[in-house]
Design a protein around this motif. Sequence first.
Motif, PDB file in Angstrom:
ATOM      1  N   LYS A 171       0.776  -1.137  -0.141  1.00 32.65           N
ATOM      2  CA  LYS A 171      -0.066   0.196  -0.027  1.00 32.65           C
ATOM      3  C   LYS A 171       1.034   1.207   0.032  1.00 32.65           C
ATOM      4  O   LYS A 171       0.505   2.174  -0.746  1.00 32.65           O
ATOM      5  N   ILE A 172       1.882   1.231   0.859  1.00 28.29           N
ATOM      6  CA  ILE A 172       2.819   2.304   0.760  1.00 28.29           C
ATOM      7  C   ILE A 172       3.620   2.579  -0.431  1.00 28.29           C
ATOM      8  O   ILE A 172       3.614   3.654  -1.018  1.00 28.29           O
ATOM      9  N   VAL A 173       4.205   1.576  -1.035  1.00 31.02           N
ATOM     10  CA  VAL A 173       4.917   1.601  -2.314  1.00 31.02           C
ATOM     11  C   VAL A 173       3.897   1.916  -3.261  1.00 31.02           C
ATOM     12  O   VAL A 173       4.398   2.849  -4.350  1.00 31.02           O
ATOM     13  N   ARG A 174       2.868   1.608  -3.415  1.00 29.34           N
ATOM     14  CA  ARG A 174       1.805   1.807  -4.606  1.00 29.34           C
ATOM     15  C   ARG A 174       1.367   3.406  -4.386  1.00 29.34           C
ATOM     16  O   ARG A 174       0.806   3.838  -5.396  1.00 29.34           O
ATOM     17  N   GLY A 175       1.513   4.074  -3.162  1.00 32.01           N
ATOM     18  CA  GLY A 175       1.194   5.366  -2.870  1.00 32.01           C
ATOM     19  C   GLY A 175       2.090   6.299  -3.120  1.00 32.01           C
ATOM     20  O   GLY A 175       1.985   7.593  -2.954  1.00 32.01           O
ATOM     21  N   LEU A 176       3.557   5.698  -3.494  1.00 27.57           N
ATOM     22  CA  LEU A 176       4.546   6.768  -3.942  1.00 27.57           C
ATOM     23  C   LEU A 176       4.419   7.406  -5.115  1.00 27.57           C
ATOM     24  O   LEU A 176       3.532   7.031  -6.060  1.00 27.57           O
ATOM     25  N   PRO A 177       4.800   8.740  -5.051  1.00 24.33           N
ATOM     26  CA  PRO A 177       4.589   9.784  -6.499  1.00 24.33           C
ATOM     27  C   PRO A 177       5.537   9.136  -7.559  1.00 24.33           C
ATOM     28  O   PRO A 177       6.312   8.390  -7.291  1.00 24.33           O
ATOM     29  N   LYS A 178       5.033   9.513  -8.759  1.00 22.74           N
ATOM     30  CA  LYS A 178       5.664   9.047  -9.988  1.00 22.74           C
ATOM     31  C   LYS A 178       6.953   9.664  -9.805  1.00 22.74           C
ATOM     32  O   LYS A 178       7.190  10.615  -9.250  1.00 22.74           O
ATOM     33  N   LEU A 179       7.964   9.081  -9.982  1.00 23.27           N
ATOM     34  CA  LEU A 179       9.555   9.455 -10.199  1.00 23.27           C
ATOM     35  C   LEU A 179       9.756  10.506 -11.191  1.00 23.27           C
ATOM     36  O   LEU A 179       9.512   9.936 -12.320  1.00 23.27           O
ATOM     37  N   ASP A 180       9.852  11.744 -10.882  1.00 20.82           N
ATOM     38  CA  ASP A 180      10.154  12.712 -11.456  1.00 20.82           C
ATOM     39  C   ASP A 180      11.406  13.377 -11.498  1.00 20.82           C
ATOM     40  O   ASP A 180      11.599  14.041 -10.266  1.00 20.82           O
TER      41      ASP A 180
END
Length: 183
Positions: A171-180
């Motif tokens: 759940k935490i990993v899927r909630g990470l922002p897109k890597l910009d």
Amino acid sequence: MLHSLDYHDRYGDNLTKELPRIPCVKTYADFRAFSDAGRRLGDLHVNYETVEPYPVTYKQGTAALWNVGDPKAFYRVNKMKFGGKARDKDKTTVIYNANITMTDIPLEAYDYVVNGKPALEWVMERQVVKTDRASGIVNDANDYANDTMGDPAYPLDLFRRVITVSLETIKIVRGLPKLDLPA
């Protein structure tokens, strides 16, 4: 950052050959999101023994109603196995021992992988009674549960806790922002 799916996609080939490099993100908001997620993951993984065990369903009914008798014998685990047949493993069911079968294990919990294997499978592999061929030394997870932890049900609770840790990690990993990243 190392848990980010974008990071794995972008740097996966390099990670097999060299140490990971942590890139700088473009915005403070992204930095804060990765930082907070890392803190939550660190706390979750370090304190895994204090998380609430996942409420699996038992084939034998409610655990509070079990006639345990001798807890050391009742909770003794020799080797956990998946339900189903060899070719058609049912990962939603784990046979803990002759007395206990867990069902309704979420398949999503197997998505949390550590060193190429789901964390739940690591627990299943380690919580066994095994004799080393070369030395003849018996490694018995039940000894640790009884002598060190003082809880014969420790391997069962550990498995249930790792389900919780795995689901929360996903759940935490899927909630990470897109890597910009900066150009």
